[in-house]
Design an enzyme around this catalytic site. Structure first.
Site, short mmCIF file in Angstrom:
data_model
loop_
_atom_site.label_atom_id
_atom_site.label_comp_id
_atom_site.label_asym_id
_atom_site.label_seq_id
_atom_site.Cartn_x
_atom_site.Cartn_y
_atom_site.Cartn_z
N LYS A 40 -5.29 -11.06 -6.37
CA LYS A 40 -6.53 -11.22 -5.60
C LYS A 40 -7.52 -10.11 -6.00
O LYS A 40 -7.10 -9.03 -6.43
CB LYS A 40 -6.26 -11.18 -4.09
CG LYS A 40 -5.91 -9.82 -3.55
CD LYS A 40 -6.21 -9.68 -2.06
CE LYS A 40 -6.12 -8.22 -1.69
NZ LYS A 40 -6.65 -7.79 -0.47
N LYS B 42 -10.66 -4.28 -3.34
CA LYS B 42 -11.59 -3.14 -3.38
C LYS B 42 -10.99 -1.99 -4.16
O LYS B 42 -11.69 -1.27 -4.84
CB LYS B 42 -11.90 -2.68 -1.95
CG LYS B 42 -12.97 -3.52 -1.29
CD LYS B 42 -13.44 -2.86 -0.03
CE LYS B 42 -13.18 -3.76 1.16
NZ LYS B 42 -12.95 -3.06 2.39
N LYS C 144 0.84 -1.21 0.00
CA LYS C 144 0.00 0.00 0.00
C LYS C 144 0.86 1.25 0.00
O LYS C 144 0.55 2.23 -0.67
CB LYS C 144 -0.93 0.02 1.21
CG LYS C 144 -2.14 -0.88 1.08
CD LYS C 144 -3.16 -0.57 2.16
CE LYS C 144 -4.40 -1.44 2.04
NZ LYS C 144 -5.34 -1.22 3.13
P1 TYM Z 1 -10.80 -5.53 4.18
O1 TYM Z 1 -11.82 -4.46 4.37
O2 TYM Z 1 -9.69 -5.29 3.21
O3 TYM Z 1 -11.47 -6.89 3.76
C1 TYM Z 1 -12.55 -7.46 4.50
C2 TYM Z 1 -12.45 -8.98 4.52
O4 TYM Z 1 -12.49 -9.51 3.20
C3 TYM Z 1 -11.39 -10.39 2.99
N1 TYM Z 1 -11.00 -10.31 1.56
C4 TYM Z 1 -10.96 -11.35 0.73
N2 TYM Z 1 -11.26 -12.66 0.92
C5 TYM Z 1 -11.14 -13.48 -0.17
N3 TYM Z 1 -10.76 -13.06 -1.40
C6 TYM Z 1 -10.45 -11.77 -1.62
N4 TYM Z 1 -10.09 -11.37 -2.84
C7 TYM Z 1 -10.55 -10.85 -0.52
N5 TYM Z 1 -10.33 -9.49 -0.39
C8 TYM Z 1 -10.61 -9.20 0.89
C9 TYM Z 1 -10.30 -9.85 3.92
O5 TYM Z 1 -9.33 -10.83 4.22
C10 TYM Z 1 -11.12 -9.47 5.13
O6 TYM Z 1 -11.38 -10.61 5.94
N6 TYM Z 1 -7.78 -5.05 8.10
C11 TYM Z 1 -9.07 -5.58 7.70
C12 TYM Z 1 -10.21 -5.02 8.51
C13 TYM Z 1 -10.08 -5.15 9.98
C14 TYM Z 1 -10.20 -6.35 10.74
C15 TYM Z 1 -10.05 -5.96 12.09
C16 TYM Z 1 -10.41 -7.67 10.38
C17 TYM Z 1 -9.85 -4.14 10.87
N7 TYM Z 1 -9.85 -4.62 12.15
C18 TYM Z 1 -10.09 -6.91 13.13
C19 TYM Z 1 -10.46 -8.62 11.42
C20 TYM Z 1 -10.31 -8.24 12.75
C21 TYM Z 1 -9.28 -5.21 6.24
O7 TYM Z 1 -8.75 -4.26 5.74
O8 TYM Z 1 -10.19 -5.94 5.61
#
Ligand code: TYM
Length: 339
Positions: A201, A204, A120
């Site tokens: 992958k 978003k 990032k």
């Molecule tokens: P974020 O918002 O990027 O993504 C949310 C969830 O979606 C999963 N994910 C995927 N799974 C499968 N294939 C993909 N292509 C894919 N893209 C995203 C991510 O692994 C995630 O589970 N840091 C985290 C948010 C967060 C969090 C937390 C998660 C903040 N505090 C505490 C767990 C516990 C994030 O940016 O997710």
């Protein structure tokens, strides 16, 4: 000093999604759908992590709208507010307080080696301090609730492992305070790939690129168009395979598997003798039908803002009831004069 957490009847789960850009089918299949399937078996905390979102610049009006939309999508996907604490991170100020204290026991080197930070940061002209600190805020989210399990996609595994390291370091320095949580990564769907480039992958930040992702709010025609354009290979075999040239086909099959809940041998038998055109057509229809109820419930919720506000107020109160006493304990442990 309070006692170590008691054993629970059900494991406690914490997870979250950032209200940035639009939610795609990877977020749904890799994370939210599994939360929904397991909500009766767990004690559930699901958060809209708006404080994480601002680690890269956000337009305030858009962030405000996306935060509400993401909370509505959680519910539209099937999370039941009676069974889950659904809340917005910035509504519970213990997250920021805990983050500061954990910052002060986390070596800088641990953060600098996070692969998501490195990729990032490489994409930003000027890197904000919050982006480097992002995993400590994530550790605070999880540790404040003494979560046993953190269900996430593959890309978040390193952050949950860092959370374990931070918890263990705090426990060693100040006595047993935190549960050391386990990352829960699904066997299928942990890494849904971009339809335009299966070597990457689905993400978003690329979701606005034509053909990259199916969004949870896409219309049936948009879904069909994206999936029919999906990149595959020049072969003909429709089989589950991690071979680099088969990643596109494998991605389509995993999506089909997750949404139909059929076994892999059943699916391969079903597609024997069929071409990639038929595979894409059938996957598209399964996705259209899988997302239809979500889109309908989402639209209904967005026309009833009062109901959403009530759910988020209730979620914030229930989350604070756990996080506030915990942050008091953390402060006592480090020697603060607690009032
Ligand atoms: P974020 O918002 O990027 O993504 C949310 C969830 O979606 C999963 N994910 C995927 N799974 C499968 N294939 C993909 N292509 C894919 N893209 C995203 C991510 O692994 C995630 O589970 N840091 C985290 C948010 C967060 C969090 C937390 C998660 C903040 N505090 C505490 C767990 C516990 C994030 O940016 O997710």
């Amino acid at each position: 000093m309070s006692n170590p957490p008691l054993r629970r009847l059900k494991p406690r789960v914490f997870s979250g999604v950032q209200p940035t850009n639009a939610l795609h089918i990877g977020n749904y299949l890799g994370a939210i759908r599994r939360w929904v399937l397991e909500q009766d078996l767990k004690e559930n905390f699901y958060c809209v992590v708006d404080m994480h979102a601002i680690t890269v610049p956000q337009d305030p009006t858009t962030l405000h709208r996306k935060t509400r939309e993401l909370a509505a999508l959680y519910i539209a996907c099937g999370l039941d507010p009676q069974k889950c604490v659904i809340f917005v991170q910035s509504h519970v100020r213990a997250h920021a307080e805990c983050c500061w204290i954990l910052n002060c026991i986390t070596p800088l080197g641990w953060l600098e080696r996070m692969t998501q930070y490195k990729s990032k940061a490489a994409a930003q002209e000027s890197v904000l301090t919050g982006l480097l600190d992002y995993p400590v805020l994530m550790a605070s989210d999880i540790l404040l609730y003494d979560a046993d399990e953190v269900p996430v996609g593959e890309d978040q595994k390193q952050h949950v492992e860092l959370t374990r390291d931070i918890a263990q370091r705090f426990n060693m320095l100040f006595g047993d305070t935190f549960v050391v949580p386990a990352p829960i990564i699904p066997q299928s769907g942990a890494r849904i790939r971009g339809f335009d480039d299966p070597s990457k992958k689905m993400s978003k930040s690329d979701a606005a690129n034509r053909g990259h992702a199916v969004l949870l709010t896409d219309s049936p025609d948009e879904i069909r168009r994206t999936i029919k354009r999906a990149v595959t290979d020049t072969g003909r075999e429709i089989v589950f395979s991690e071979a680099p040239e088969k990643l596109g086909v494998n991605n389509l099959l995993e999506i089909y598997e997750l949404l139909t809940q059929q076994s892999r041998p059943e699916i391969e038998a079903h597609f024997t003798g069929k071409g990639y055109g038929a595979l894409k057509g059938e996957v598209a229809e399964v996705v259209v039908e899988g997302l239809r109820p979500i889109r309908e419930r989402f639209n209904a919720l967005m026309t009833e803002p009062g109901e959403l506000d009530r759910i988020l107020d209730d979620g914030a109160a229930r989350a604070a009831a756990v996080a506030e006493p915990k942050v008091q304990e953390i402060k006592r442990r480090v020697g603060f004069v607690v009032r």
